[in-house]
Design an enzyme around this catalytic site. Structure first.
Site, short mmCIF file in Angstrom:
data_model
loop_
_atom_site.label_atom_id
_atom_site.label_comp_id
_atom_site.label_asym_id
_atom_site.label_seq_id
_atom_site.Cartn_x
_atom_site.Cartn_y
_atom_site.Cartn_z
N ASP A 1 -16.93 1.13 -36.73
CA ASP A 1 -15.69 1.88 -36.49
C ASP A 1 -14.47 0.98 -36.26
O ASP A 1 -13.34 1.46 -36.36
CB ASP A 1 -15.85 2.80 -35.28
CG ASP A 1 -16.88 3.90 -35.51
OD1 ASP A 1 -17.22 4.14 -36.67
OD2 ASP A 1 -17.33 4.50 -34.52
N THR B 1 -21.05 0.05 -32.91
CA THR B 1 -19.79 0.80 -32.90
C THR B 1 -18.63 -0.10 -33.33
O THR B 1 -17.75 0.30 -34.10
CB THR B 1 -19.52 1.38 -31.50
OG1 THR B 1 -20.52 2.34 -31.19
CG2 THR B 1 -18.16 2.05 -31.44
N LEU C 1 -9.95 0.27 -28.80
CA LEU C 1 -10.32 0.43 -27.40
C LEU C 1 -9.11 0.31 -26.47
O LEU C 1 -9.22 -0.10 -25.32
CB LEU C 1 -11.39 -0.59 -26.99
CG LEU C 1 -12.68 -0.57 -27.82
CD1 LEU C 1 -13.68 -1.57 -27.27
CD2 LEU C 1 -13.29 0.83 -27.85
N HIS D 1 0.85 -1.18 0.00
CA HIS D 1 0.00 0.00 0.00
C HIS D 1 0.89 1.24 0.00
O HIS D 1 2.10 1.16 0.25
CB HIS D 1 -0.93 0.00 1.21
CG HIS D 1 -2.04 -1.00 1.10
ND1 HIS D 1 -3.07 -1.06 2.00
CD2 HIS D 1 -2.28 -1.97 0.18
CE1 HIS D 1 -3.91 -2.04 1.65
NE2 HIS D 1 -3.44 -2.59 0.55
N GLU E 1 1.28 3.76 1.98
CA GLU E 1 1.98 4.08 3.22
C GLU E 1 3.20 3.17 3.41
O GLU E 1 4.28 3.64 3.79
CB GLU E 1 1.03 3.93 4.41
CG GLU E 1 -0.15 4.89 4.38
CD GLU E 1 -1.40 4.27 3.78
OE1 GLU E 1 -2.49 4.52 4.30
OE2 GLU E 1 -1.26 3.52 2.77
#
Length: 344
Positions: free
Chosen positions: A214, A210, A218, A58, A60
């Protein structure tokens, strides 16, 4: 080794650095939130870090490791209330106590019920002061930090992903030309912003039409994001096998669903926190009708399509916008609960 610093010695500046670090993790940490932290001693940053992916340190813990012995007696600035229950890694409150820091300042509360409000009580047992950031810029700091974790907050409390819908349209309200083509309604500046947004989400969703018309990749073309999942919604399931999303060899997973809500529910179960819907007005309308949209990103482009093809569309002479002064004249309008970090 302590790291050098060029930052002013104020809570606001140190927290701003932590927020900038946290943003590096967006799109990579699921199902955890992106978090940044800096360790400060005698007015200087002696360690900093951010959460890079689930299972890794993490923020920290990473910052404390970099600070080493310099963490003793230091103040830690972190964008999110430190976790106080161990998960895949140890609790951050334990790491802070072991490092013998004296003060922890966080930007916003943890929406996870398991941790919410516990850090202050846990750290107090080790004699460590823990407080939420306050001061003249507290509202801005909290807003920026909450924007970073908005997808996590929705996912951890509802199990569903946070959904952003991006629509690009011409001045006459067209999102495609008379042939159904939408490539390219928007200009290079808007596409750059979209590319930056793709870097920071977990999944991209488009409708079948789409994909057919197209053939989009992505993918994020500005900076590779192998953690990105590509999602196609198709009632029939009849999709071109040669489409880029199936044949480009990218490591990004491509999933196909027959219904948008079903897709989001499954994505939520897989730990996907943030979905960007980019393709198809019908899909966007379906998501909105079901109350599944958290924010809209509308790109108003200075062209008039009418009955022409996009290549023949008339370019407007207006190059300034009342909502945003964007090179090329495009107006980027945002409607949502928090300002997404990609647009801030």
């Amino acid at each position: 080794m302590p790291c050098a610093t060029r930052y002013a010695s104020s809570d606001a500046d140190f927290m701003a650095r932590a927020i900038a670090l946290a943003a590096k993790g967006c799109g990579h940490t699921r199902p955890n939130p992106p978090v940044g932290a800096v360790v400060v001693k005698d007015g200087k940053i002696v360690g900093e870090g951010w959460h890079k992916k689930a299972g890794a340190d993490h923020a920290e813990a990473m910052a404390l490791k970099k600070a080493g012995a310099g963490a003793e007696g230091a103040t830690v600035y972190v964008t999110l209330e430190p976790c106080s229950k161990p998960g895949r890694v140890g609790a951050c409150t334990d790491a802070l106590a072991a490092a013998k820091v004296v003060r922890v300042v966080y930007a916003c509360d943890d929406p996870n019920p398991t941790n919410n409000g516990r850090a202050k009580r846990v750290l107090a047992k080790s004699g460590i002061a823990c407080e939420r950031f306050s001061g003249v810029s507290a509202w801005d700091v909290a807003r920026a930090a909450q924007a970073l974790i908005a997808p996590f907050a929705k996912h951890v409390t509802t199990g569903m992903p946070y959904v952003s819908v991006k629509i690009a349209m011409s001045l006459d309200g067209r999102i495609c030309d008379n042939t159904g083509s939408a490539r390219w309604v928007s200009g290079p500046q808007a596409r750059r912003i979209t590319g930056a947004f793709r870097e920071k989400v977990d999944a991209i969703m488009v409708g079948a039409e789409t994909l057919r018309k197209d053939n989009p990749s992505l993918l994020s073309h500005l900076k590779r994001n192998d953690d990105l999942v590509r999602v196609i919604v198709s009632r029939s399931g009849k999709l071109p096998k040669g489409a880029q999303v199936f044949t480009d060899g990218a490591p990004n997973e491509t999933l196909v669903f027959d219904d948008a809500k079903t897709a989001l529910e499954e994505l939520g179960r897989r730990g996907i926190m943030h979905v960007l819907c980019e393709g198809g007005f019908a899909l966007a309308r379906s998501l909105e009708a079901q109350g599944l949209v958290d924010e809209w990103i509308s790109v108003l482009c200075p062209i008039v399509i009418g009955e022409k093809s996009i290549a023949e569309a008339g370019k407007s002479k207006f190059t300034r916008s009342l909502l945003a002064d964007v090179p090329g004249g495009e107006c980027i309008a945002y409607f949502g609960k928090t300002t997404p970090s990609a647009l801030s």
